[in-house]
Structures are given as structure tokens and as C-alpha cells.
Motif scaffolding. Sequence first.
Motif, PDB file in Angstrom:
ATOM      1  N   LYS A   1       2.449  -5.071  -9.898  1.00 33.29           N
ATOM      2  CA  LYS A   1       1.576  -4.201 -10.673  1.00 33.29           C
ATOM      3  C   LYS A   1       0.541  -3.557  -9.747  1.00 33.29           C
ATOM      4  CE  LYS A   1       3.435  -5.563 -14.590  1.00 33.29           C
ATOM      5  NZ  LYS A   1       4.330  -4.657 -15.368  1.00 33.29           N
ATOM      6  N   ILE A   2       0.106  -2.349 -10.117  1.00 32.14           N
ATOM      7  CA  ILE A   2      -0.947  -1.677  -9.348  1.00 32.14           C
ATOM      8  C   ILE A   2      -2.277  -2.362  -9.640  1.00 32.14           C
ATOM      9  CG2 ILE A   2      -2.230   0.480  -9.059  1.00 32.14           C
ATOM     10  CD1 ILE A   2       0.396   1.946  -9.785  1.00 32.14           C
ATOM     11  N   ILE A   3      -2.967  -2.797  -8.560  1.00 31.07           N
ATOM     12  CA  ILE A   3      -4.236  -3.496  -8.736  1.00 31.07           C
ATOM     13  C   ILE A   3      -5.437  -2.644  -8.338  1.00 31.07           C
ATOM     14  CG2 ILE A   3      -3.240  -5.794  -8.514  1.00 31.07           C
ATOM     15  CD1 ILE A   3      -4.108  -5.810  -5.591  1.00 31.07           C
ATOM     16  N   ARG A   4      -5.225  -1.545  -7.627  1.00 25.45           N
ATOM     17  CA  ARG A   4      -6.361  -0.687  -7.276  1.00 25.45           C
ATOM     18  C   ARG A   4      -5.851   0.692  -6.859  1.00 25.45           C
ATOM     19  NH1 ARG A   4     -11.598  -1.912  -5.242  1.00 25.45           N
ATOM     20  NH2 ARG A   4     -11.274  -3.966  -6.171  1.00 25.45           N
ATOM     21  N   THR A   5      -6.581   1.712  -7.242  1.00 26.86           N
ATOM     22  CA  THR A   5      -6.360   3.073  -6.764  1.00 26.86           C
ATOM     23  C   THR A   5      -7.579   3.485  -5.956  1.00 26.86           C
ATOM     24  OG1 THR A   5      -4.930   3.667  -8.638  1.00 26.86           O
ATOM     25  CG2 THR A   5      -5.960   5.467  -7.422  1.00 26.86           C
ATOM     26  N   LEU A   6      -7.363   3.827  -4.692  1.00 27.01           N
ATOM     27  CA  LEU A   6      -8.439   4.156  -3.765  1.00 27.01           C
ATOM     28  C   LEU A   6      -8.429   5.649  -3.471  1.00 27.01           C
ATOM     29  CD1 LEU A   6      -7.802   1.211  -1.272  1.00 27.01           C
ATOM     30  CD2 LEU A   6      -9.473   1.269  -3.124  1.00 27.01           C
ATOM     31  N   GLU A   7      -9.586   6.181  -3.060  1.00 28.41           N
ATOM     32  CA  GLU A   7      -9.723   7.594  -2.736  1.00 28.41           C
ATOM     33  C   GLU A   7     -10.297   7.745  -1.325  1.00 28.41           C
ATOM     34  OE1 GLU A   7     -11.965   9.491  -5.792  1.00 28.41           O
ATOM     35  OE2 GLU A   7     -10.532   9.014  -7.385  1.00 28.41           O
ATOM     36  N   PRO A   8      -9.454   7.643  -0.297  1.00 28.50           N
ATOM     37  CA  PRO A   8      -9.945   7.716   1.087  1.00 28.50           C
ATOM     38  C   PRO A   8     -10.377   9.109   1.519  1.00 28.50           C
ATOM     39  CG  PRO A   8      -7.815   6.612   0.928  1.00 28.50           C
ATOM     40  CD  PRO A   8      -8.044   7.331  -0.361  1.00 28.50           C
ATOM     41  N   GLY A   9      -9.926  10.154   0.816  1.00 25.51           N
ATOM     42  CA  GLY A   9     -10.256  11.516   1.201  1.00 25.51           C
ATOM     43  C   GLY A   9      -9.110  12.454   0.899  1.00 25.51           C
TER      44      GLY A   9
ATOM     45  N   TRP B   1       0.857  -1.194   0.000  1.00 20.23           N
ATOM     46  CA  TRP B   1       0.000   0.000   0.000  1.00 20.23           C
ATOM     47  C   TRP B   1       0.889   1.238   0.000  1.00 20.23           C
ATOM     48  CZ3 TRP B   1      -5.589   0.284   1.237  1.00 20.23           C
ATOM     49  CH2 TRP B   1      -6.209  -0.970   1.114  1.00 20.23           C
ATOM     50  N   VAL B   2       0.568   2.192  -0.879  1.00 23.60           N
ATOM     51  CA  VAL B   2       1.421   3.367  -1.091  1.00 23.60           C
ATOM     52  C   VAL B   2       0.594   4.640  -0.933  1.00 23.60           C
ATOM     53  CG1 VAL B   2       3.049   4.500  -2.655  1.00 23.60           C
ATOM     54  CG2 VAL B   2       2.739   2.009  -2.769  1.00 23.60           C
ATOM     55  N   SER B   3       1.085   5.560  -0.093  1.00 19.07           N
ATOM     56  CA  SER B   3       0.490   6.897   0.007  1.00 19.07           C
ATOM     57  C   SER B   3       1.453   7.910  -0.596  1.00 19.07           C
ATOM     58  CB  SER B   3       0.178   7.248   1.463  1.00 19.07           C
ATOM     59  OG  SER B   3       1.386   7.348   2.221  1.00 19.07           O
ATOM     60  N   PHE B   4       0.981   9.145  -0.796  1.00 19.91           N
ATOM     61  CA  PHE B   4       1.737  10.089  -1.630  1.00 19.91           C
ATOM     62  C   PHE B   4       1.821  11.479  -1.008  1.00 19.91           C
ATOM     63  CE2 PHE B   4      -0.059   6.817  -4.317  1.00 19.91           C
ATOM     64  CZ  PHE B   4       1.052   6.407  -5.048  1.00 19.91           C
ATOM     65  N   ALA B   5       2.793  12.233  -1.540  1.00 14.86           N
ATOM     66  CA  ALA B   5       3.001  13.617  -1.120  1.00 14.86           C
ATOM     67  C   ALA B   5       2.070  14.548  -1.897  1.00 14.86           C
ATOM     68  CB  ALA B   5       4.458  14.013  -1.359  1.00 14.86           C
TER      69      ALA B   5
ATOM     70  N   GLN C   1      -2.532   3.820  -3.580  1.00 14.57           N
ATOM     71  CA  GLN C   1      -2.448   2.778  -4.603  1.00 14.57           C
ATOM     72  C   GLN C   1      -1.993   1.461  -3.971  1.00 14.57           C
ATOM     73  OE1 GLN C   1      -0.071   4.823  -7.793  1.00 14.57           O
ATOM     74  NE2 GLN C   1      -1.969   4.618  -8.968  1.00 14.57           N
ATOM     75  N   VAL C   2      -2.586   0.380  -4.444  1.00 17.79           N
ATOM     76  CA  VAL C   2      -2.294  -0.954  -3.926  1.00 17.79           C
ATOM     77  C   VAL C   2      -1.563  -1.743  -4.999  1.00 17.79           C
ATOM     78  CG1 VAL C   2      -3.252  -3.023  -2.863  1.00 17.79           C
ATOM     79  CG2 VAL C   2      -4.412  -0.817  -2.552  1.00 17.79           C
ATOM     80  N   ILE C   3      -0.404  -2.299  -4.643  1.00 17.61           N
ATOM     81  CA  ILE C   3       0.438  -3.058  -5.558  1.00 17.61           C
ATOM     82  C   ILE C   3       0.406  -4.527  -5.155  1.00 17.61           C
ATOM     83  CG2 ILE C   3       2.800  -3.398  -6.401  1.00 17.61           C
ATOM     84  CD1 ILE C   3       3.310  -0.434  -5.747  1.00 17.61           C
ATOM     85  N   ASP C   4       0.256  -5.426  -6.127  1.00 15.72           N
ATOM     86  CA  ASP C   4       0.383  -6.852  -5.874  1.00 15.72           C
ATOM     87  C   ASP C   4       1.870  -7.193  -5.768  1.00 15.72           C
ATOM     88  OD1 ASP C   4      -0.934  -9.733  -6.111  1.00 15.72           O
ATOM     89  OD2 ASP C   4       0.865  -9.720  -7.365  1.00 15.72           O
ATOM     90  N   SER C   5       2.261  -7.851  -4.674  1.00 20.88           N
ATOM     91  CA  SER C   5       3.692  -8.068  -4.424  1.00 20.88           C
ATOM     92  C   SER C   5       4.321  -9.070  -5.384  1.00 20.88           C
ATOM     93  CB  SER C   5       3.910  -8.533  -2.983  1.00 20.88           C
ATOM     94  OG  SER C   5       3.277  -9.779  -2.747  1.00 20.88           O
TER      95      SER C   5
ATOM     96  N   ARG D   1      -9.129  -7.773   1.661  1.00 21.76           N
ATOM     97  CA  ARG D   1      -9.571  -8.835   0.747  1.00 21.76           C
ATOM     98  C   ARG D   1     -10.351  -8.250  -0.414  1.00 21.76           C
ATOM     99  NH1 ARG D   1     -14.176 -11.762   0.134  1.00 21.76           N
ATOM    100  NH2 ARG D   1     -15.091 -10.776   1.979  1.00 21.76           N
ATOM    101  N   THR D   2     -11.323  -7.374  -0.107  1.00 22.00           N
ATOM    102  CA  THR D   2     -12.170  -6.810  -1.164  1.00 22.00           C
ATOM    103  C   THR D   2     -11.682  -5.452  -1.641  1.00 22.00           C
ATOM    104  OG1 THR D   2     -13.638  -5.672   0.400  1.00 22.00           O
ATOM    105  CG2 THR D   2     -14.153  -7.982  -0.140  1.00 22.00           C
ATOM    106  N   LEU D   3     -10.804  -4.801  -0.854  1.00 22.10           N
ATOM    107  CA  LEU D   3     -10.324  -3.437  -1.121  1.00 22.10           C
ATOM    108  C   LEU D   3     -11.467  -2.434  -1.130  1.00 22.10           C
ATOM    109  CD1 LEU D   3      -7.615  -4.101  -3.885  1.00 22.10           C
ATOM    110  CD2 LEU D   3      -7.377  -4.078  -1.396  1.00 22.10           C
ATOM    111  N   GLU D   4     -12.525  -2.749  -0.375  1.00 20.85           N
ATOM    112  CA  GLU D   4     -13.670  -1.865  -0.232  1.00 20.85           C
ATOM    113  C   GLU D   4     -13.724  -1.333   1.198  1.00 20.85           C
ATOM    114  OE1 GLU D   4     -15.632  -0.852  -2.590  1.00 20.85           O
ATOM    115  OE2 GLU D   4     -14.823  -2.167  -4.161  1.00 20.85           O
ATOM    116  N   PRO D   5     -14.273  -0.104   1.399  1.00 23.94           N
ATOM    117  CA  PRO D   5     -14.402   0.429   2.758  1.00 23.94           C
ATOM    118  C   PRO D   5     -15.434  -0.346   3.566  1.00 23.94           C
ATOM    119  CG  PRO D   5     -15.435   1.899   1.164  1.00 23.94           C
ATOM    120  CD  PRO D   5     -14.727   0.856   0.372  1.00 23.94           C
ATOM    121  N   VAL D   6     -15.116  -0.566   4.846  1.00 27.20           N
ATOM    122  CA  VAL D   6     -16.043  -1.279   5.728  1.00 27.20           C
ATOM    123  C   VAL D   6     -16.498  -0.414   6.900  1.00 27.20           C
ATOM    124  CG1 VAL D   6     -15.137  -3.544   5.116  1.00 27.20           C
ATOM    125  CG2 VAL D   6     -14.116  -2.293   7.027  1.00 27.20           C
TER     126      VAL D   6
END
Length: 405
Positions: free
Chosen positions: A339-347, A319-323, A331-335, A378-383
Motif C-alpha cells: 500500500k502507498i504510505i506517503r506521497t512526497l513533493e521533492p520539486g 519508492w516510485v517516480s513518474f513520467a 510515492q512510497v509503498i510498504d513492501s 525512517r521519518t520520510l521527511e527531508p533532512v
Amino acid sequence: MDRPGHIFQRLLLIALLMVGLAGCQVFTPASPSQELMGTGDLGLIIERATGSVLVINTSGHNVLGRVEGLGDLSHASVVYSRDGRYGYVFGRDGGLTKVDLLTRTVADRVIQSGNSIGGAISQDGRFVAVSNYEPGGVKVFDSETLELVMDIPATYTGAEGKTVQSKTVGLVDAPGNRFVFSLFDAGEIWTLDMSAPEPAVRRFDAGDAPYDALITPDGRHYIAGLFGEDGLSMLDLWNPEQGVTEILPDYGKGEQKLPVYKMPHLEGWAIADGRAFFPAVGRHQVLAAKMDDWSLVDRIPVQGQPVFVMASPDNRQIWVSFAHPKNDVVQVIDSQSRKIIRTLEPGEAVLHMEFTPRGEEVWVSARDSNRVTVYSTRTLEPVATLDAEKPSGIFFTTRAHALGL
């Protein structure tokens, strides 16, 4: 007149009743304000603008209370006592605050410098060390009383031949009851052995301007990132007599370095699938290196300058956060595929991430959205989401049992 047998039976009955009453007193349910609980699923969330912390429960996704009066928390971090009851909060104003997670109160607080940048707790839990920008150096405190045990000025000979102090960064705990830290201005790495009757300091030359550092999970390798040059400096704590070696030299050779809007953090570094993943300073890349020889094996393009590069506990995801200015996504990378498998927008203004102890969830703070979002790994969805005042760092009590955190 009672016979002796009757007297004995009566005395025995009275004794049993007294034991029963005592047992009832022991197991009287606690009031809501004195609810009994363990600390294994608790943690602290820094509210940087208000000088407060939230005490949270990871299992229930809820806030148990708020502790106020912790000063400037604009760059705060937390370590924990061995039992996970007390969090030691390092404030930017030089404040060291001992927070009781069970009573949700400040147990003790000292102002130990003018500008602090983090700290660590010793392997045996007896000492808390604080890394300072102003006036520089490291101070060590008794974890029970917060009484000063040692004051270590980070002195070196400056360009004009005068003795000056350096900012200290990258302070971690290491096996053998040691602390390790870097001197930003001096370009050095120091170790402090607290197990000896007379604590001893050893100095090692490092690269140009070490800005942060990490220690491998086995406690063997201390690795400092370098702001003044490409590459990282590594000290083998099993064989310190070998000195510091440089790894990943010239990783940006032939590329233009971009302006750095926020220094990367190495403490939450990632090891997965036999590789170490690092944020590249001034580049839109995550670097992957082989753990056996520390050679560069991949440069993973990402959407901005990475700040935190963290592996899930099962090592399947990075999991990668940015400046700023692209700091509203993760962004979430499969180890395995890298490769990047999902880009999330937490706020807006994502500042920190923390995995739950077994990695089923990750908590992400968004400062300018005043919330913390909990994602399923697992789902990369907010809970779940939690309201917080300008949240930044998230620190769970599982850190009490991990090296270098």
C-alpha cells in the motif's frame, strides 16, 4: 678521541633522527586542495543542461566540486572503477568520460558514437562497454586508457532482407566477466563473454522491442521489458541453452494502454519480501511478481506512469517516480502491505533517486527546481537540500561493488 661505543651511540642517534624526520615528512598534513579521503561515501550528480557533474559527499550532505566539459548529458549514466575513484560517464552525444572523483578533474574522454544510451563495467573492472543508438551496437574499452578493445555491430536481417544495425539497450555486466544487452529493433538478447581468449557473442530471440533491462542481484536472470507487447523476456544466465522465456504475459489484458510519455527504467528495479516490483508500461500501476515462479501477484495503483521503481536496501519500502505530466511527486509503498504510505513533493520534474549505501537516506533530484532533496527513509521527511543546475541522475560509488549497475 671517541671510543668505539660512543661512535656507535652517535651513529644510532643520527639514524633515529633521520627516521623521525622521514616520518614527519610522511605525516605532514595535506593542504585543503589535497585533502586525503576515501571514496566510499562519494558520488556524482549529473547536471544535464550544463554538461557538468557535481562530486558530492553523502555523509556530509555537501558538494565537493564541479567537473565540467562532459558534453550532452541529457540521458547520462555512470559506473565506477573497482576502487570507486573513477566514474565513467556515458553521455547522450556518444561521449565516454572518465572522471577522477578525488581530484575533481576529467582524467580522459573519447567520443565513441553519435548517440549513446548507457554502459557497464566488467566484473573484473578491466573493460567498460557502451550501448549505442547511433550507429547501433556495443563498443568495449580498456578502463585504464579508454582505448577501443572491441566493436560489436548489432546487425540483423531487416524486413527487406538487408543487413541493418539495431539500437542496443539494457546493457549490464554479469558474472563470468560477461556483458548482456538487448537489441531494440531486432527483438534479441545478446551475451558477450570477455573471459575467453577470443570474446564470444551468443544471440537469443526475445520479444517485441525490448526497451530496457535488469539483472537480478545474484546475476542469474536477465530480464528485458518489452515496449511492443505486454510481458517481459527473461534469460537464465545459469542455463542459457534453455533460451529466453516470457514472464508476466498479458499483464494488461482487457485494459486500455495509455500514451507513453517517458519509457520506464528497469535498472533500478526492486526486490522486496520475496517479490519483484516492475513499472507497467503505459499504465498507472506497479506490478508485483513472485520470485519463485515469476507469476503476477498484484497490481498496485499509483498516481501516474511509473518510471523508476526502487527498493530501499532493507527492502521495507518501494519508492516510485513518474513520467510527465505527474512527475513532481514520489510515492512510497510498504513492501509488506503493498500500500502507498506517503506521497512526497521533492520539486518539479523529479528525474532520479538513489539510496545511501545502508539505506538510511534517499537522494531525489528535481530538474526544474534546480535542487536535490535528501529524505530520511525512517521519518520520510527531508533532512537536507543541495543546489544543482538541472540535476538528473544520482550515482553513488557503492555501485562499484554491485552487479548490473
